[in-house]
Design a protein around this motif. Structure first.
Motif, mmCIF file in Angstrom:
data_model
loop_
_atom_site.group_PDB
_atom_site.id
_atom_site.type_symbol
_atom_site.label_atom_id
_atom_site.label_comp_id
_atom_site.label_asym_id
_atom_site.label_seq_id
_atom_site.Cartn_x
_atom_site.Cartn_y
_atom_site.Cartn_z
ATOM 1 N N ILE A 172 1.010 -1.148 0.090
ATOM 2 C CA ILE A 172 -0.060 0.062 0.018
ATOM 3 C C ILE A 172 1.014 1.188 0.055
ATOM 4 C CG2 ILE A 172 -1.969 -1.066 1.306
ATOM 5 C CD1 ILE A 172 -1.032 0.379 3.816
ATOM 6 N N ALA A 173 2.267 1.051 -0.196
ATOM 7 C CA ALA A 173 3.002 2.322 0.057
ATOM 8 C C ALA A 173 2.754 3.369 -0.760
ATOM 9 C CB ALA A 173 4.661 1.818 0.169
ATOM 10 N N ALA A 174 2.578 3.144 -2.109
ATOM 11 C CA ALA A 174 2.629 4.016 -3.120
ATOM 12 C C ALA A 174 0.946 4.331 -3.461
ATOM 13 C CB ALA A 174 3.173 3.594 -4.490
ATOM 14 N N GLY A 175 0.042 3.768 -2.494
ATOM 15 C CA GLY A 175 -1.191 4.395 -2.674
ATOM 16 C C GLY A 175 -2.051 3.750 -3.977
ATOM 17 N N PRO A 176 -1.968 2.393 -4.240
ATOM 18 C CA PRO A 176 -2.395 1.966 -5.204
ATOM 19 C C PRO A 176 -4.090 1.854 -5.420
ATOM 20 C CG PRO A 176 -1.761 -0.042 -3.792
ATOM 21 C CD PRO A 176 -1.254 1.382 -3.325
ATOM 22 N N LYS A 177 -4.608 1.778 -6.616
ATOM 23 C CA LYS A 177 -6.034 1.674 -6.638
ATOM 24 C C LYS A 177 -6.716 0.236 -6.552
ATOM 25 C CE LYS A 177 -6.394 5.650 -9.593
ATOM 26 N NZ LYS A 177 -5.026 6.036 -9.928
ATOM 27 N N LEU A 178 -5.789 -0.791 -6.805
ATOM 28 C CA LEU A 178 -6.288 -1.883 -6.590
ATOM 29 C C LEU A 178 -5.181 -2.783 -6.143
ATOM 30 C CD1 LEU A 178 -8.046 -4.505 -7.719
ATOM 31 C CD2 LEU A 178 -6.744 -4.459 -9.813
ATOM 32 N N ILE A 179 -5.449 -3.678 -5.284
ATOM 33 C CA ILE A 179 -4.801 -4.784 -4.671
ATOM 34 C C ILE A 179 -5.148 -6.080 -4.896
ATOM 35 C CG2 ILE A 179 -4.140 -5.991 -2.506
ATOM 36 C CD1 ILE A 179 -3.981 -3.202 -0.982
ATOM 37 N N ILE A 180 -4.091 -7.047 -5.653
ATOM 38 C CA ILE A 180 -4.562 -8.335 -5.959
ATOM 39 C C ILE A 180 -4.085 -9.173 -4.999
ATOM 40 C CG2 ILE A 180 -4.281 -10.458 -7.624
ATOM 41 C CD1 ILE A 180 -3.704 -8.155 -9.747
ATOM 42 N N ALA A 181 -4.854 -9.967 -4.105
ATOM 43 C CA ALA A 181 -4.241 -10.516 -2.882
ATOM 44 C C ALA A 181 -4.560 -12.227 -3.191
ATOM 45 C CB ALA A 181 -5.151 -10.157 -1.713
ATOM 46 N N ASP A 182 -3.363 -12.961 -3.351
ATOM 47 C CA ASP A 182 -3.411 -14.264 -3.816
ATOM 48 C C ASP A 182 -3.164 -15.212 -2.420
ATOM 49 O OD1 ASP A 182 -3.063 -16.494 -5.114
ATOM 50 O OD2 ASP A 182 -1.285 -16.084 -6.077
ATOM 51 N N GLU A 183 -4.347 -15.737 -2.166
ATOM 52 C CA GLU A 183 -4.304 -16.506 -0.965
ATOM 53 C C GLU A 183 -3.441 -16.096 0.021
ATOM 54 O OE1 GLU A 183 -5.902 -19.429 -0.912
ATOM 55 O OE2 GLU A 183 -6.157 -20.075 -2.703
ATOM 56 N N PRO A 184 -3.778 -14.819 0.723
ATOM 57 C CA PRO A 184 -3.157 -14.271 1.642
ATOM 58 C C PRO A 184 -3.013 -14.558 2.909
ATOM 59 C CG PRO A 184 -5.284 -12.928 1.293
ATOM 60 C CD PRO A 184 -5.127 -14.192 0.284
ATOM 61 N N THR A 185 -3.840 -15.489 3.356
ATOM 62 C CA THR A 185 -3.795 -16.304 4.729
ATOM 63 C C THR A 185 -3.582 -17.685 4.606
ATOM 64 O OG1 THR A 185 -6.338 -16.367 4.837
ATOM 65 C CG2 THR A 185 -5.321 -14.315 5.280
ATOM 66 N N SER A 186 -3.335 -18.160 3.501
ATOM 67 C CA SER A 186 -3.486 -19.800 3.553
ATOM 68 C C SER A 186 -2.034 -20.234 4.577
ATOM 69 C CB SER A 186 -3.332 -20.208 2.294
ATOM 70 O OG SER A 186 -2.134 -19.915 1.674
#
Length: 263
Positions: A172-186
């Protein structure tokens, strides 16, 4: 008039070349929309094509894979028509990705703070004096109270949950508009999974971001996603508002996923 989708995948088809003359379709005519300020989940089992879809958005497919047809429209622009220079300016700044294993995403020879600094230097106008303050704020925003110590730590010295939070801070450092989260808690235990899910919800609301959540976990989908698309053998077999799909599944594969999760 309805708001324009932030991301639209149109008839996306991705193939893998097995040898010189033979190809196999991994993603077949996929259509998907991510509206502004929404979390959309792409759900499927192992090998269904969901991670491949996520990587294709950032043009990060392995060399053996290629997009055979379709469009990837982000913020009104077809990413498949962008040059590599244009894509480098989009990755990290406009679209960022949270990977399944942060230990592989981080460079092991540099500290967390150094790696977040590189993102800020590349994609923002923060001065050298402002960057350390920004890093502290990012880490605290991601629930890391001991931000000074974590910034000076190397990835391998952190627990899995702390590494994941640190990677999200970098994302999130550069302030993106979209985050793709790939199995972020598996790869996390149940407690950390709950923390990360709550963090995603908070960031979505505070930073006004959209998210494409790639997962096999319908429990996470139920807690986080506004919309869900179910992927089976490279094709979307069912989609809609999360509550409707989970409460009234129509496709046999969706029903199997529901039974497996005992929802």
């Amino acid at each position: 008039m309805a708001a324009q989708n932030l991301l639209t995948l149109k008839n996306l088809t991705i193939a893998i070349r097995n040898n010189v003359s033979e190809e196999r379709i991994l993603v077949d005519g996929l259509n998907l929309e991510v509206p502004p300020l929404k979390i959309v989940a792409l759900v499927g089992g192992s090998g269904s094509g969901k991670t491949t879809t996520g990587l294709s958005i950032l043009r990060l497919l392995p060399s053996a894979l290629s997009v055979r047809q379709g469009e990837i429209i982000f913020n009104g622009q077809n990413l498949l028509e962008c040059s590599q220079v244009q894509m480098r300016s989009i990755r990290g700044k406009e679209i960022s990705m949270v990977f399944q294993e942060p230990l592989n995403a981080f460079n092991p020879v540099f500290t967390i703070g150094y790696q977040i600094t590189e993102v800020l230097k590349t994609h923002t106008n923060f001065s050298p004096q402002e960057i350390p303050v920004r890093i502290q704020r990012l880490l605290k925003m991601c629930g890391i109270e001991d931000s000074s110590r974590i910034a000076q730590s190397y990835p391998h010295s952190l627990s899995g949950g702390l590494r994941q939070r640190a990677m999200i801070a970098q994302v999130i450092a550069a302030g993106p508009k979209l985050i793709i989260a790939d199995e972020p808690t598996s790869n996390l235990d149940v407690t950390w999974q709950a923390h990360i899910m709550e963090l995603f919800r908070t960031l979505k609301n505070e930073l006004k971001i959209s998210m494409l959540l790639i997962t096999h976990d319908l429990g996470m989908v139920a807690h986080l996603a506004d919309h869900v698309a179910v992927l089976c053998d490279g094709k979307i077999v069912e989609s809609g508002e999360t509550k409707n799909v989970l409460e009234h599944p129509k496709h046999p594969f969706t029903m199997e996923l529901m039974e497996a999760m005992a929802l």
